[in-house]
Design a protein around this motif. Sequence first.
Motif, PDB file in Angstrom:
ATOM      1  N   GLU A  58       0.839  -1.207   0.000  1.00 47.72           N
ATOM      2  CA  GLU A  58       0.000   0.000   0.000  1.00 47.72           C
ATOM      3  C   GLU A  58       0.872   1.254   0.000  1.00 47.72           C
ATOM      4  O   GLU A  58       0.572   2.245  -0.680  1.00 47.72           O
ATOM      5  CB  GLU A  58      -0.917   0.004   1.231  1.00 47.72           C
ATOM      6  N   LEU A  59       1.963   1.198   0.739  1.00 49.57           N
ATOM      7  CA  LEU A  59       2.894   2.320   0.797  1.00 49.57           C
ATOM      8  C   LEU A  59       3.527   2.549  -0.577  1.00 49.57           C
ATOM      9  O   LEU A  59       3.668   3.690  -1.036  1.00 49.57           O
ATOM     10  CB  LEU A  59       3.965   2.021   1.846  1.00 49.57           C
ATOM     11  N   ALA A  62       1.163   4.304  -2.880  1.00 48.04           N
ATOM     12  CA  ALA A  62       1.118   5.751  -2.610  1.00 48.04           C
ATOM     13  C   ALA A  62       2.357   6.436  -3.197  1.00 48.04           C
ATOM     14  O   ALA A  62       2.263   7.554  -3.722  1.00 48.04           O
ATOM     15  CB  ALA A  62       1.022   5.997  -1.110  1.00 48.04           C
ATOM     16  N   LEU A 114      -1.963   7.387   1.657  1.00 44.63           N
ATOM     17  CA  LEU A 114      -1.887   6.068   2.290  1.00 44.63           C
ATOM     18  C   LEU A 114      -3.014   5.886   3.289  1.00 44.63           C
ATOM     19  O   LEU A 114      -3.671   4.829   3.305  1.00 44.63           O
ATOM     20  CB  LEU A 114      -0.525   5.917   2.992  1.00 44.63           C
ATOM     21  N   HIS A 117      -6.361   4.710   2.164  1.00 48.30           N
ATOM     22  CA  HIS A 117      -6.474   3.332   1.697  1.00 48.30           C
ATOM     23  C   HIS A 117      -6.280   2.310   2.824  1.00 48.30           C
ATOM     24  O   HIS A 117      -6.246   1.103   2.571  1.00 48.30           O
ATOM     25  CB  HIS A 117      -5.446   3.067   0.595  1.00 48.30           C
ATOM     26  N   ARG A 124      -2.865   3.254  10.264  1.00 52.44           N
ATOM     27  CA  ARG A 124      -3.479   4.490   9.778  1.00 52.44           C
ATOM     28  C   ARG A 124      -3.229   5.634  10.754  1.00 52.44           C
ATOM     29  O   ARG A 124      -2.942   6.769  10.352  1.00 52.44           O
ATOM     30  CB  ARG A 124      -4.983   4.284   9.563  1.00 52.44           C
ATOM     31  N   ALA A 127       0.291   6.929  10.367  1.00 53.05           N
ATOM     32  CA  ALA A 127       0.456   7.737   9.157  1.00 53.05           C
ATOM     33  C   ALA A 127      -0.095   9.143   9.363  1.00 53.05           C
ATOM     34  O   ALA A 127       0.540  10.139   8.995  1.00 53.05           O
ATOM     35  CB  ALA A 127      -0.241   7.055   7.982  1.00 53.05           C
ATOM     36  N   LEU A 160       7.775   4.830   7.066  1.00 56.43           N
ATOM     37  CA  LEU A 160       7.032   5.918   6.440  1.00 56.43           C
ATOM     38  C   LEU A 160       7.979   7.048   6.042  1.00 56.43           C
ATOM     39  O   LEU A 160       7.864   7.608   4.938  1.00 56.43           O
ATOM     40  CB  LEU A 160       5.959   6.434   7.391  1.00 56.43           C
TER      41      LEU A 160
END
Length: 336
Positions: A58-59, A62, A114, A117, A124, A127, A160
């Motif tokens: 997923e990262l 993004a 990110l 999603h 989450r 982030a 991140l």
Amino acid sequence: MTASPQKILSPEEIAVRAGEQVSFLHLSEPGVFAERALRLRTLAEGHAMGDFLRFIAELADAQHSALVAGVPVPLPTAEQIEAAARDGLPLLPADRWPRGAVWRESLRTLLADLARHLADGPARSAALQLAAASDDHLDTQAGRLLSGAMFGLDLATAPLIAAGLQLHFVRLVRQTAAAHADGPVAPFGRIDDATLCPCCGSRPVASIERLGADGARYLACGLCATQWHYVRVKCTHCQGTKGISLQSLVAANDGAGTTTDAVVQAECCSECGHYLKLLHPARDNGAEPVADDLATVTLDLLVSDPEEGGGLQRHGVNLLLLFGDPDESPPPGQAH
């Protein structure tokens, strides 16, 4: 699982097989992050680290969305290019090159994308919290990550931060190459230290036999995704050619002990006690340095084990998965 050695070709045999000169440098492709995301999802199926690999996928998605947005970054001058070439140094040394505000703005955009999603949960929340952190916190954490300073590094949010830095340096290298393609001096070329990325000066995350290059081995930068040629049967740490062997993961009940079909192996040096992973895309054409390195942590554990693999030290650096002491830094946004 056990680590099993494999006989490898001598430098002379490889030179004969290579036959002709290969290209020294391959910069990242526009779809580098999309390909990484695809590979991560493939590797996540049935994997013990499946949830983590899917999160990194997923990262990477993004990162891809941010890369194709085409945000410009400040570029080096012709004078800086000439100076780096003259001194045999990487043009964009990651731990010293000024990143400016654009990297933080892009990181916050990436983190917001990110978060959209991800389901509600710790990932989450991390982030969103990092996106709201102060400029000082982001720059301090980035500096620690790029310099290898584990003390004070927030390991929970380090992947991140690393994603934002990867995005920034991929942009920086690609845009520099395009802007100075017709200049009197090529922006990127060979540097004095062949073990470091010729673009950003980072250590490789792994090495890879590029398809279509007669099995030529390239080192792959885990930051800017550049790949540069480095001869086989030569340690990527001490640059020696003695005591090189390959180790792979094999099933404990494999009586034959064969490892010839292993996609990822560890190239080990008994002289200096270091190793770097070697990927074989010919055995799986989806192999990708960062993704396959993350998915083969078991190989790291075996090779570094004194009894199983010789107690070797890892030479490669994967900024998305670090090991170190517990975090000593204050929460995001607080003063340092």
